[in-house]
Design an enzyme around this catalytic site. Structure first.
Site, PDB file in Angstrom:
ATOM      1  N   PRO A  54     126.522 -25.557 -20.407  1.00 14.30           N
ATOM      2  CG  PRO A  54     126.666 -26.318 -22.596  1.00 14.30           C
ATOM      3  CD  PRO A  54     127.096 -26.631 -21.203  1.00 14.30           C
TER       4      PRO A  54
ATOM      5  CD  GLN B 237     116.051 -33.785 -16.745  1.00 16.62           C
ATOM      6  OE1 GLN B 237     117.030 -33.149 -16.413  1.00 16.62           O
ATOM      7  NE2 GLN B 237     115.728 -34.934 -16.157  1.00 16.62           N
TER       8      GLN B 237
ATOM      9  CG  ASP C  82     115.526 -31.026  -4.654  1.00 12.37           C
ATOM     10  OD1 ASP C  82     116.589 -31.431  -4.160  1.00 12.37           O
ATOM     11  OD2 ASP C  82     115.386 -29.891  -5.118  1.00 12.37           O
TER      12      ASP C  82
ATOM     13  CG  ASP D 191     125.252 -41.557 -11.142  1.00 10.03           C
ATOM     14  OD1 ASP D 191     125.872 -40.827 -11.933  1.00 10.03           O
ATOM     15  OD2 ASP D 191     124.867 -42.705 -11.437  1.00 10.03           O
TER      16      ASP D 191
ATOM     17  CD  GLU E 235     116.699 -39.120 -12.076  1.00  9.46           C
ATOM     18  OE1 GLU E 235     116.366 -37.965 -12.427  1.00  9.46           O
ATOM     19  OE2 GLU E 235     117.870 -39.550 -12.114  1.00  9.46           O
TER      20      GLU E 235
END
Length: 414
Positions: free
Chosen positions: A287, A155, A262, A280, A230
């Site tokens: 989108p 990401q 994960d 969290d 995380e």
């Protein structure tokens, strides 16, 4: 000149190979999409690249528009493509046309992961970051300066400076947290359940790499172990470097056990028991299409909620956010339905989050814990007894008010 600037980085694409190496195929595809969007092509240039052995490599192409430009570049060896669209809005708002081009190209290339940015330029200031609440409504914040940006393996992570929110963290173009308003979210995610539990000792946080939830949990003296699961260690790294005012050193507290994996798999494979489990996570419906939003969607299933229930102690509680009851009513209602199929006690509540631009829903699910059983005076006494520092949002009156639901929200409950 006022205008809208959109970029999209697409990874692990499944499009036909010719779109990556053939300038003719790419030109025809992009031209058709641009014309269909209602923009005017006044010039074009597409150039193919080759490897040293003469085999085809990527293609760089650009369409010169009466409204500005569209540019594209492909990396066939990575199954990746980048798209850059800019449209002027001097006489007409061409923003929807630009978004149509980006949406259509994403559909053509079928990426597994997308990093998408949208910036408004012109009279509104140097840049406006727009985040979709629905396909037709957006929250917007002026970005003064991008302070840091990291493309991890899954990401795009960005730290930016804003006037109203201070430093913000964005992931794949979506707002995660800010220096100035994080207490709205983190205090309300953590303290209603932590106060309802008589003495929480262990907690699991899935997501939460900014450290805000850890920081709030550590205010409770009984907490002796927090597992922070995380998926992306780069989120924690960026938070350590830039968001100290949010985590206040909590990410390096010895009570925090870091696991970079994960969360869905961790819960299924773990045998540990927790007094509190906090989801969290990012918004599971956004989108963009990213590994992180896919994880969030996976963690909103009945199968996952059942696995969480098995990881909770007898008095343990699961806490999560539900999205906006106004903008995301179907997801809000369906998540509550899934939770009610597993947990005897289910208590949704709402809080307005300035950064998200909406009233946001959260929920506490458990076997026995009932946050409605705590009166304002009881909450205030427990805050004093536990020695919690002065909180910016949460107190006894707020605890009771959080669970007072408008009728339209009650209509979404199972």
């Amino acid at each position: 000149m006022e205008g809208l600037h959109l970029t999209a980085d697409c990874f692990d694409c499944e499009a036909a190979p010719e779109y990556f190496v053939s300038p003719q195929s790419l030109r025809l595809c992009l031209s058709n999409i641009t014309v269909a969007a209602g923009l005017t092509i006044v010039g074009e240039k597409f150039h193919p690249f080759t490897h040293e052995d003469g085999s085809p490599a990527g293609v760089t192409g650009a369409l010169l528009l009466a409204e500005s430009h569209v540019a594209i570049h492909t990396w066939p060896e990575r199954n990746a493509v980048t798209l850059d669209v800019y449209v002027c809005n001097f006489n007409h708002d061409n923003g929807s046309k630009a978004r149509q081009i980006v949406d259509a190209l994403i559909a053509v290339f079928q990426p597994r992961t997308v990093s998408r940015q949208e910036l408004q330029r012109g009279e509104y200031g140097p840049a406006m970051a727009f985040e979709a609440l629905t396909e037709d409504s957006f929250a917007a914040t002026r970005i003064n300066q991008v302070l840091a940006r990291q493309r991890s393996t899954m990401q795009d992570i960005e730290i930016a400076d804003t006037t109203d929110f201070g430093k913000v963290m964005r992931i794949d173009g979506a707002m995660m947290t800010s220096e100035k308003d994080e207490f709205f979210y983190h205090e309300c995610l953590v303290h209603p359940a932590a106060m309802t539990h008589p003495e929480p000792r262990t907690a699991l946080i899935i997501g939460g790499g900014d450290g805000g939830s850890c920081e709030e949990l550590l205010k409770h003296p009984s907490i002796n172990n927090i597992t922070l699961c995380e998926i992306d260690k780069e989120v924690v790294k960026m938070a350590r470097q830039h968001l100290a005012s949010i985590h206040r050193g909590a990410l390096d507290d010895p009570k925090i056990q870091h696991r970079y994996e994960d969360g869905f798999a961790y819960v299924h494979n773990s045998t540990e028991q927790f007094d509190l489990i906090l989801l969290d996570l990012t918004d599971p419906v956004s989108p963009t299409v990213s590994n992180r939003s896919s994880l969030a969607a996976t963690c909103m299933t009945e199968e996952f909620f059942l696995a969480c229930a098995q990881r909770l102690t007898e008095q343990g509680m699961l806490v999560l956010h539900l999205g906006s009851p106004y903008y995301h009513p179907q997801r809000f209602a369906s998540t509550l339905q899934k939770l009610s199929n597993i947990f005897p006690q289910l208590h949704p509540y709402t809080v307005f989050i300035p950064l998200y631009g909406a009233l946001w829903g959260m929920a506490i699910a458990s076997k026995h814990g009932n946050p409605l059983s705590l009166s304002p005076s009881t909450v205030n006494l427990q805050i004093k007894h536990r020695g919690l520092p002065l909180l910016k949002y949460y107190n006894g009156d707020v605890h009771q008010a959080l669970f007072a639901l408008p009728n339209y929200v009650k209509d979404l409950m199972p």
